[in-house]
Write a protein that holds these residues in place. Structure first.
Motif, PDB file in Angstrom:
ATOM      1  N   VAL A 220       1.193  -0.936   0.169  1.00 55.73           N
ATOM      2  CA  VAL A 220      -0.034   0.250   0.065  1.00 55.73           C
ATOM      3  C   VAL A 220       0.697   1.483  -0.371  1.00 55.73           C
ATOM      4  O   VAL A 220       0.173   2.255  -0.125  1.00 55.73           O
ATOM      5  N   ARG A 221       2.168   1.116   0.743  1.00 55.59           N
ATOM      6  CA  ARG A 221       3.045   2.055   0.130  1.00 55.59           C
ATOM      7  C   ARG A 221       4.081   1.575  -0.008  1.00 55.59           C
ATOM      8  O   ARG A 221       4.989   0.672   0.557  1.00 55.59           O
ATOM      9  N   HIS A 222       4.926   2.465  -0.135  1.00 56.38           N
ATOM     10  CA  HIS A 222       6.433   2.442  -0.431  1.00 56.38           C
ATOM     11  C   HIS A 222       7.888   3.160   0.181  1.00 56.38           C
ATOM     12  O   HIS A 222       7.378   4.930  -0.542  1.00 56.38           O
ATOM     13  N   TRP A 223       8.978   3.725   0.411  1.00 56.81           N
ATOM     14  CA  TRP A 223       9.292   4.470   0.975  1.00 56.81           C
ATOM     15  C   TRP A 223       8.740   5.708   1.683  1.00 56.81           C
ATOM     16  O   TRP A 223       8.934   5.629   2.906  1.00 56.81           O
ATOM     17  N   ASP A 224       8.707   6.221   1.619  1.00 53.15           N
ATOM     18  CA  ASP A 224       7.917   8.015   1.551  1.00 53.15           C
ATOM     19  C   ASP A 224       6.593   8.156   0.915  1.00 53.15           C
ATOM     20  O   ASP A 224       6.066   9.137   1.068  1.00 53.15           O
ATOM     21  N   THR A 225       6.152   7.075   0.462  1.00 51.48           N
ATOM     22  CA  THR A 225       4.936   7.116  -1.307  1.00 51.48           C
ATOM     23  C   THR A 225       3.912   6.254  -1.276  1.00 51.48           C
ATOM     24  O   THR A 225       4.038   5.312  -0.818  1.00 51.48           O
ATOM     25  N   TRP A 226       2.690   7.211  -1.330  1.00 50.65           N
ATOM     26  CA  TRP A 226       1.495   5.820  -1.062  1.00 50.65           C
ATOM     27  C   TRP A 226       0.863   5.511  -2.722  1.00 50.65           C
ATOM     28  O   TRP A 226       0.979   5.904  -3.690  1.00 50.65           O
ATOM     29  N   ASP A 227       0.875   3.875  -2.587  1.00 53.49           N
ATOM     30  CA  ASP A 227       0.267   3.777  -4.213  1.00 53.49           C
ATOM     31  C   ASP A 227      -0.712   4.321  -4.283  1.00 53.49           C
ATOM     32  O   ASP A 227      -2.392   4.454  -3.876  1.00 53.49           O
ATOM     33  N   ASP A 228      -0.290   5.140  -5.816  1.00 51.98           N
ATOM     34  CA  ASP A 228      -1.298   5.824  -6.323  1.00 51.98           C
ATOM     35  C   ASP A 228      -2.233   5.364  -7.461  1.00 51.98           C
ATOM     36  O   ASP A 228      -2.888   5.760  -8.332  1.00 51.98           O
ATOM     37  N   GLY A 229      -2.293   3.436  -7.778  1.00 53.82           N
ATOM     38  CA  GLY A 229      -2.207   2.949  -8.534  1.00 53.82           C
ATOM     39  C   GLY A 229      -0.948   3.112 -10.318  1.00 53.82           C
ATOM     40  O   GLY A 229      -1.548   2.188 -11.358  1.00 53.82           O
ATOM     41  N   THR A 230      -0.434   4.088  -9.883  1.00 48.94           N
ATOM     42  CA  THR A 230       0.536   4.135 -11.353  1.00 48.94           C
ATOM     43  C   THR A 230       1.811   3.203 -11.768  1.00 48.94           C
ATOM     44  O   THR A 230       1.925   2.950 -10.002  1.00 48.94           O
ATOM     45  N   ARG A 231       2.061   3.327 -12.216  1.00 50.04           N
ATOM     46  CA  ARG A 231       3.328   2.390 -12.328  1.00 50.04           C
ATOM     47  C   ARG A 231       4.523   3.029 -13.314  1.00 50.04           C
ATOM     48  O   ARG A 231       3.585   3.848 -14.202  1.00 50.04           O
ATOM     49  N   GLN A 232       5.075   2.780 -13.015  1.00 45.12           N
ATOM     50  CA  GLN A 232       6.141   3.174 -13.650  1.00 45.12           C
ATOM     51  C   GLN A 232       6.781   2.760 -15.148  1.00 45.12           C
ATOM     52  O   GLN A 232       6.808   1.377 -15.670  1.00 45.12           O
ATOM     53  N   LEU A 672       6.981  10.457   7.285  1.00 51.40           N
ATOM     54  CA  LEU A 672       7.671   9.440   6.420  1.00 51.40           C
ATOM     55  C   LEU A 672       7.950   8.729   6.192  1.00 51.40           C
ATOM     56  O   LEU A 672       8.601   7.916   4.303  1.00 51.40           O
ATOM     57  N   ASP A 673       8.889   8.187   6.899  1.00 52.48           N
ATOM     58  CA  ASP A 673       9.593   6.848   6.910  1.00 52.48           C
ATOM     59  C   ASP A 673       8.991   5.701   6.901  1.00 52.48           C
ATOM     60  O   ASP A 673       8.219   5.137   7.895  1.00 52.48           O
ATOM     61  N   PHE A 674       8.491   4.970   5.472  1.00 47.04           N
ATOM     62  CA  PHE A 674       7.909   3.536   5.774  1.00 47.04           C
ATOM     63  C   PHE A 674       8.766   2.394   5.530  1.00 47.04           C
ATOM     64  O   PHE A 674       8.046   1.639   6.222  1.00 47.04           O
ATOM     65  N   ARG A 675       9.752   2.593   5.453  1.00 42.88           N
ATOM     66  CA  ARG A 675      10.573   1.577   5.696  1.00 42.88           C
ATOM     67  C   ARG A 675      11.138   1.055   7.192  1.00 42.88           C
ATOM     68  O   ARG A 675      10.662  -0.291   7.687  1.00 42.88           O
ATOM     69  N   VAL A 676      10.835   1.979   8.014  1.00 45.62           N
ATOM     70  CA  VAL A 676      11.571   2.087   9.475  1.00 45.62           C
ATOM     71  C   VAL A 676       9.786   2.454   9.422  1.00 45.62           C
ATOM     72  O   VAL A 676      10.642   3.534  10.559  1.00 45.62           O
ATOM     73  N   ASP A 702       7.920  15.235   7.795  1.00 47.61           N
ATOM     74  CA  ASP A 702       8.382  15.627   7.035  1.00 47.61           C
ATOM     75  C   ASP A 702       9.300  15.515   6.382  1.00 47.61           C
ATOM     76  O   ASP A 702      10.199  15.729   4.642  1.00 47.61           O
ATOM     77  N   GLU A 703       9.887  15.187   6.624  1.00 48.04           N
ATOM     78  CA  GLU A 703      10.672  13.397   6.403  1.00 48.04           C
ATOM     79  C   GLU A 703      11.117  12.171   6.079  1.00 48.04           C
ATOM     80  O   GLU A 703       9.850  12.175   6.926  1.00 48.04           O
ATOM     81  N   ASN A 704      11.707  11.062   5.715  1.00 55.47           N
ATOM     82  CA  ASN A 704      11.730  10.254   5.807  1.00 55.47           C
ATOM     83  C   ASN A 704      12.531   9.146   6.208  1.00 55.47           C
ATOM     84  O   ASN A 704      13.364   9.651   7.202  1.00 55.47           O
ATOM     85  N   HIS A 705      13.485   8.207   5.583  1.00 55.78           N
ATOM     86  CA  HIS A 705      14.521   7.358   6.738  1.00 55.78           C
ATOM     87  C   HIS A 705      15.677   8.388   6.509  1.00 55.78           C
ATOM     88  O   HIS A 705      16.427   8.149   7.312  1.00 55.78           O
ATOM     89  N   TRP A 706      15.243   9.139   5.723  1.00 49.36           N
ATOM     90  CA  TRP A 706      16.916  10.099   5.532  1.00 49.36           C
ATOM     91  C   TRP A 706      16.780  11.416   6.171  1.00 49.36           C
ATOM     92  O   TRP A 706      15.372  11.950   5.827  1.00 49.36           O
ATOM     93  N   ILE A 707      17.276  12.639   6.479  1.00 44.65           N
ATOM     94  CA  ILE A 707      16.823  14.015   6.591  1.00 44.65           C
ATOM     95  C   ILE A 707      17.553  14.515   5.365  1.00 44.65           C
ATOM     96  O   ILE A 707      18.716  14.759   5.632  1.00 44.65           O
ATOM     97  N   LEU A 708      16.451  14.895   5.157  1.00 45.97           N
ATOM     98  CA  LEU A 708      17.652  15.728   3.366  1.00 45.97           C
ATOM     99  C   LEU A 708      17.450  17.303   3.514  1.00 45.97           C
ATOM    100  O   LEU A 708      17.882  17.919   2.979  1.00 45.97           O
TER     101      LEU A 708
END
Length: 729
Positions: A220-232, A672-676, A702-708
Motif C-alpha cells: 500500500v506504500r513504499h519508502w515515503d509514498t502511498w501507492d496511487d495505482g500508477t506504474r512506471q 514519512l519513513d515507511f521502511r522503519v 516532513d522527512e523519510n528514512h533520511w533527513i534531507l
C-alpha cells in the motif's frame, strides 16, 4: 542511516551504480549543495546559524568544519562524455539557503580540464544530461516549465535550450537511440490509460473532498509514498516533434522498478530496433525480490499497438538490473543476484549471447558486488566499479566474452570512492572521485598501465582548503571467531597526539552496507569529528565488499557476531590509539545502525551516550508495518508466525530488554519513513522515559528514512552535537 543504505532507495546502478542497500546506511549512493564556482548568489540564512563564507580568506588557518560548510559543498555528478570524447557535460547541485531547495545546473569541461563552463542557470533543476549520438545536442531534464520535461540544448552552436516534450506527466531518465531519432524515458501512468487520462484521474483525486485511500492488496506504500495505482512505464519520444507513446501500455508492474529503477534499467540495441528493460513481476508481491530482463520491439505491432515483450530471464527468481548491449550488438550484459528473496546477494555481471541465447556469469568468482559498469566503444572490454574493503574501486574486464574474473582482477584506482564511470574513446575513463576528506570532483584515468588519476574540476577546492580535515585511516583487528575485520579512524581537527579525545563509535545501516573511504553528505565523518571527537567506524559482519560469506553472516544473527565485532573493534581502537579516551565513548547509528544502538542500550553500560536514528525497536511490529516484506522474511527465516526459529523475532528485539536500558539516548525519526515506521522510534523513546532513562525524541514530520531538507539537517546536527556534548565533554 549511514553509508550505502540497504533499505534505501535501492541502489545506484550500472553505468550509475548498483549498490543496493537496505535499511539505513547513508549510500551510495544518494546527495546535496554550494560552493566557490557558482555564478549566481549563494544564499545563507537558516535558523539559529550564522552563514559561513564559502571562500574564506586564504590567510586564515584551516578550521573545523561546520554544518554550513557541509551545506556549501557543490555536488558534482553524472559525467557524460561526448561521442568524440573531447568534452564532458556534468551536473553541479547546490543548495539555495533561502528556499531550502537544491538547484542543479549543467556544466561543461573539456578533456584537458580547462576552466569548466556553466551551461544552464535556470532556477530549479536541470539534470540528467545525455549527448545525442552526433554530439550536436544534449537532452536533459528540467522543471523550468512547471513539470519535469525533456529539453534539448544545442552544443554545436550558441543557442537557448528548447523544450522537447510537453506531456501532462513528469518525464524521467531520457536516453538516446543510437540513430538519434528517438529517446526512451519513463513516465508513471495508470495501466491501460493514456497520459492525458492518467493526469486527469490524478487531478480529480487530488481535488476530491475525501482523501481516503482504499486497498485490496499489498503493497500500500513504499519508502515515503502511498501507492496511487500508477506504474512506471518505458516510453518512446520522437525527437522530431516531441510526441510520445507508451511501449508497454497495459503493463501492470513497474518497469523499470519503482523507486530503485533508473535510466540504466533500459537500453536500446545498437540498431535501435529493440529495447531491453527491467520489470518487477506482473503480479507484484512485497515478499519477492524477483526482477527480470525483458526485450520489446521499438516498432509498433499490429493495428499500431506496441509489440509483446519477451522475458529473457524467466527462469531466474533472483533480481536482474542494468541491461546494456555491447556496441557490436553480440551481447546483452546485465547484473544478476542468484538467490531469490535476498536483496544483498552479490551483484554478478552476466552476459547473454544474442546469437546462442547462452547466459554466462563473468564476476561470480570475483566475490565482490559490481556497483556499475559500461562497455568500451570497441566491445572488447567493460569498465566497472566494485565494492572492495571499504573503497569503491575501478576495474577493467578485458575480453569479457572469453573469460571469468576472480579476486586477482587488478584495481585501477587507489583507496577512495569512484562513481559515475564513463569510458573515453581513447581507452581512458572519466569518473567522480571522492574520499573521507574531499567531496566529489571529476577525474580522468588515462589509458595505460602506469596511468595516474588526473583532476578535471575543482569546484570545492577553496572551501576544502579552508577546513582542517583528516583522512580516514584503515585498521584491522580480529573479530568474532578470529575473523579479520576492518574499521576506519578519523582524527579530530587540530589533532594533538598528547591530548585525550572522546570517541564516537558509528554503526552503519543496511545491515548489508559498509563504511567507505567516502565523502558522505549526511553521516559525514569530518562533521562528526569537528567538535573535537575521534570517529571509529567499523565494518562488522554483514558489511559488503569483504566477500559474500562475510556479508551473509549477519542474516538470522543480527545481535551475535556483528555485536561482538563492534565491541572487539572498539576495544582494539582504544588499545591501539593512546589518544582515545575509553571513559568517554558514545555509539551512533541509523536504520540497522539505530537497531544496534537500541540493542546496545539493553546490553552494555560502556557508552556514556547513544544516538538512535530510524532504528528498529520491535521486530514483530516492524514486520507488520514495513513495506518490503522480503527483507525481514530473509533476515529472520520467514514471517513471525512461521519463521524457521519462532523465537528469533522476540529474542533479537531491543524491546525485549527494556528493563536493562540505562544509557542516555537521543532518538530521531521521520514521519514519512515507511521502511522503519516512526512508531519504532516513538516506542524506543517511550520505553526509555518510562524507565526513567534520560532521553530526547526528535521527530521530523516532513522527512523519510533520511533527513534531507537543509533546515532539518541543521536541526539534526545541532541536536546530535548538543547531546554528545552534554555527556562526553
Amino acid at each position: 542511516m549511514p553509508p550505502q543504505d540497504k533499505r534505501l532507495p535501492r541502489r545506484g546502478r550500472a553505468v550509475q551504480a548498483v549498490g543496493v542497500k537496505r535499511f539505513g546506511s547513508l549510500a551510495i549512493l544518494a546527495a546535496l549543495v554550494v560552493g566557490p564556482l557558482v555564478t549566481r548568489p549563494v544564499h545563507s540564512a537558516l535558523p539559529a546559524f550564522s552563514p559561513t563564507p564559502a571562500q574564506p580568506p586564504a590567510a586564515k588557518a584551516p578550521r573545523a568544519m561546520t554544518i554550513n560548510d557541509l551545506l556549501a559543498v557543490q555536488v558534482v555528478s553524472d559525467p557524460q562524455v561526448s561521442p568524440q570524447g573531447d568534452r564532458i557535460v556534468y551536473t553541479v547541485k547546490v543548495i539555495d539557503r533561502e528556499t531550502g531547495r537544491s538547484n542543479t545546473d549543467l556544466w561543461l569541461v573539456d578533456r584537458q580540464g580547462k576552466t569548466p563552463r556553466q551551461l544552464t542557470s535556470h532556477p530549479g533543476s536541470d539534470r540528467h544530461p545525455r549527448w545525442s549520438p552526433d554530439g550536436r545536442s544534449v537532452a536533459f531534464l528540467s522543471d523550468r516549465s512547471g513539470s519535469t520535461q525533456v529539453w534539448l540544448l544545442p552544443m554545436d552552436q550558441s543557442g537557448e535550450a528548447r523544450q522537447l516534450t510537453r506531456l501532462p506527466l513528469d518525464v524521467e531518465g531520457p536516453i538516446w537511440s543510437p540513430q538519434g531519432d528517438r529517446l526512451a524515458a519513463m513516465v508513471s501512468v495508470l495501466p491501460g490509460k493514456s497520459f492525458e487520462e492518467t493526469a486527469e484521474t490524478l487531478r480529480q483525486r487530488r481535488e476530491a473532498k475525501s482523501q481516503a485511500k482504499i486497498y485490496d492488496d499489498l503493497m500500500v506504500r513504499h519508502w515515503d509514498t502511498w501507492d496511487d495505482g500508477t506504474r512506471q512505464h518505458v516510453i518512446l519520444i520522437d525527437v522530431a516533434d516531441g510526441s510520445a507513446r507508451d511501449l508497454i501500455p497495459d503493463w501492470t508492474a513497474h518497469a523499470p522498478p519503482f523507486f530503485s529503477g533508473s535510466s540504466t534499467d533500459y537500453a536500446f540495441s545498437p540498431d535501435g530496433e529493440e529495447l531491453a528493460f527491467i520489470s518487477e513481476p506482473l503480479t507484484e508481491h512485497p515478499w519477492t525480490t524477483n526482477k527480470d530482463v525483458w526485450i520489446v520491439s521499438t516498432r509498433p505491432g499490429e493495428n499500431g499497438r506496441s509489440a509483446t515483450p519477451r522475458n529473457l530471464t524467466a527462469g531466474s527468481l533472483g533480481a536482474e538490473a542494468a541491461p546494456s548491449y555491447s556496441p557490436d550488438g553480440r551481447f546483452l550484459a546485465f547484473l544478476r543476484q542468484e538467490r531469490a528473496g535476498f536483496e544483498a546477494d552479490q551483484w554478478v555481471l552476466t552476459l547473454f549471447d544474442r546469437q546462442t541465447s547462452g547466459v554466462r556469469p563473468l564476476t561470480l568468482k570475483l566475490d565482490r558486488p559490481i556497483e556499475e559498469y559500461a562497455w568500451t566503444a570497441d566491445s572488447q572490454a567493460i569498465v566497472a566499479t566494485i565494492d572492495d574493503r571499504g573503497s569503491v574501486a575501478l576495474v577493467r574486464l578485458d575480453h569479457p566474452a572469453q573469460r571469468e574474473y576472480g579476486p586477482d582482477l587488478p584495481r585501477l584506482t587507489p583507496t577512495g570512492t569512484h562513481r559515475g564511470i564513463r569510458p573515453l574513446p581513447d581507452g581512458g575513463v572519466v569518473m567522480v572521485r571522492h574520499h573521507s576528506a574531499a567531496p566529489g570532483e571529476l577525474f580522468v584515468l588515462p589509458a595505460g598501465s602506469d596511468a595516474q588519476l588526473q583532476p578535471l574540476t575543482h569546484h570545492n577546492a577553496d572551501l576544502i582548503a579552508s577546513l582542517d580535515l583528516n583522512r580516514a585511516e584503515l585498521f584491522t583487528f580480529k573479530g568474532a571467531e578470529g575473523t579479520d575485520v576492518t574499521g576506519w579512524l578519523v582524527k579530530p581537527p587540530g589533532f594533538d597526539p598528547s591530548r585525550s579525545y572522546p570517541v564516537l563509535c558509528c554503526i552503519h545501516g543496511g545491515p548489508q552496507g559498509a563504511w567507505h573511504d567516502e565523502w558522505h553528505e549526511r553521516w559525514n565523518y569530518a562533521l562528526f569529528a569537528a567538535p573535537g571527537y575521534a570517529v571509529v567506524a567499523i565494518n562488522p559482519r554483514g558489511s559488503t565488499g569483504f566477500g559474500q560469506t562475510f556479508t551473509d553472516q549477519i542474516s538470522r544473527d543480527w545481535t551475535g557476531r556483528v555485536y561482538e565485532d563492534l565491541m572487539l573493534g572498539l576495544d582494539h581502537a582504544l588499545a591501539t590509539y593512546p589518544f582515545l579516551d575509553g571513559d568517554r565513548v558514545a555509539a551512533l547509528g541509523g536504520s540497522y545502525g539505530g537497531f544496534m544502538v537500541n540493542w546496545i542500550a539493553g546490553h552494555t553500560d560502556r557508552f556514556k551516550a547513544l544516538v538512535s536514528h530510524a532504528g528498529v525497536f520491535d521486530l514483530t511490529s516492524m514486520y507488520f508495518t514495513t513495506e518490503e516484506l522480503w527483507f525481514p522474511e530473509w533476515e529472520f527465516g520467514g514471517p513471525p508466525w512461521n519463521a524457521a526459529d519462532p523465537k528469533l523475532y522476540r529474542a533479537m528485539s531491543p524491546s525485549t530488554y527494556v528493563e536493562s536500558m540505562r544509557t542516555p539516548t537521543l532518538v530521531i525519526h521521520g514521519a514519512l519513513d515507511f521502511r522503519v515506521p516512526d512508531s519504532q522510534g516513538l516506542a524506543m523513546f517511550t520505553a526509555l522515559r518510562r524507565q526513567g532513562v534520560p532521553a530526547r525524541y526528535v521527530w521530523f514530520p516532513d522527512e523519510n528514512h533520511w533527513i534531507l531538507k537543509p533546515a532539518n539537517r541543521i536541526v539534526w546536527w545541532r541536536e546530535v552535537h548538543n547531546w554528545l556534548d552534554r555527556y562526553l565533554r
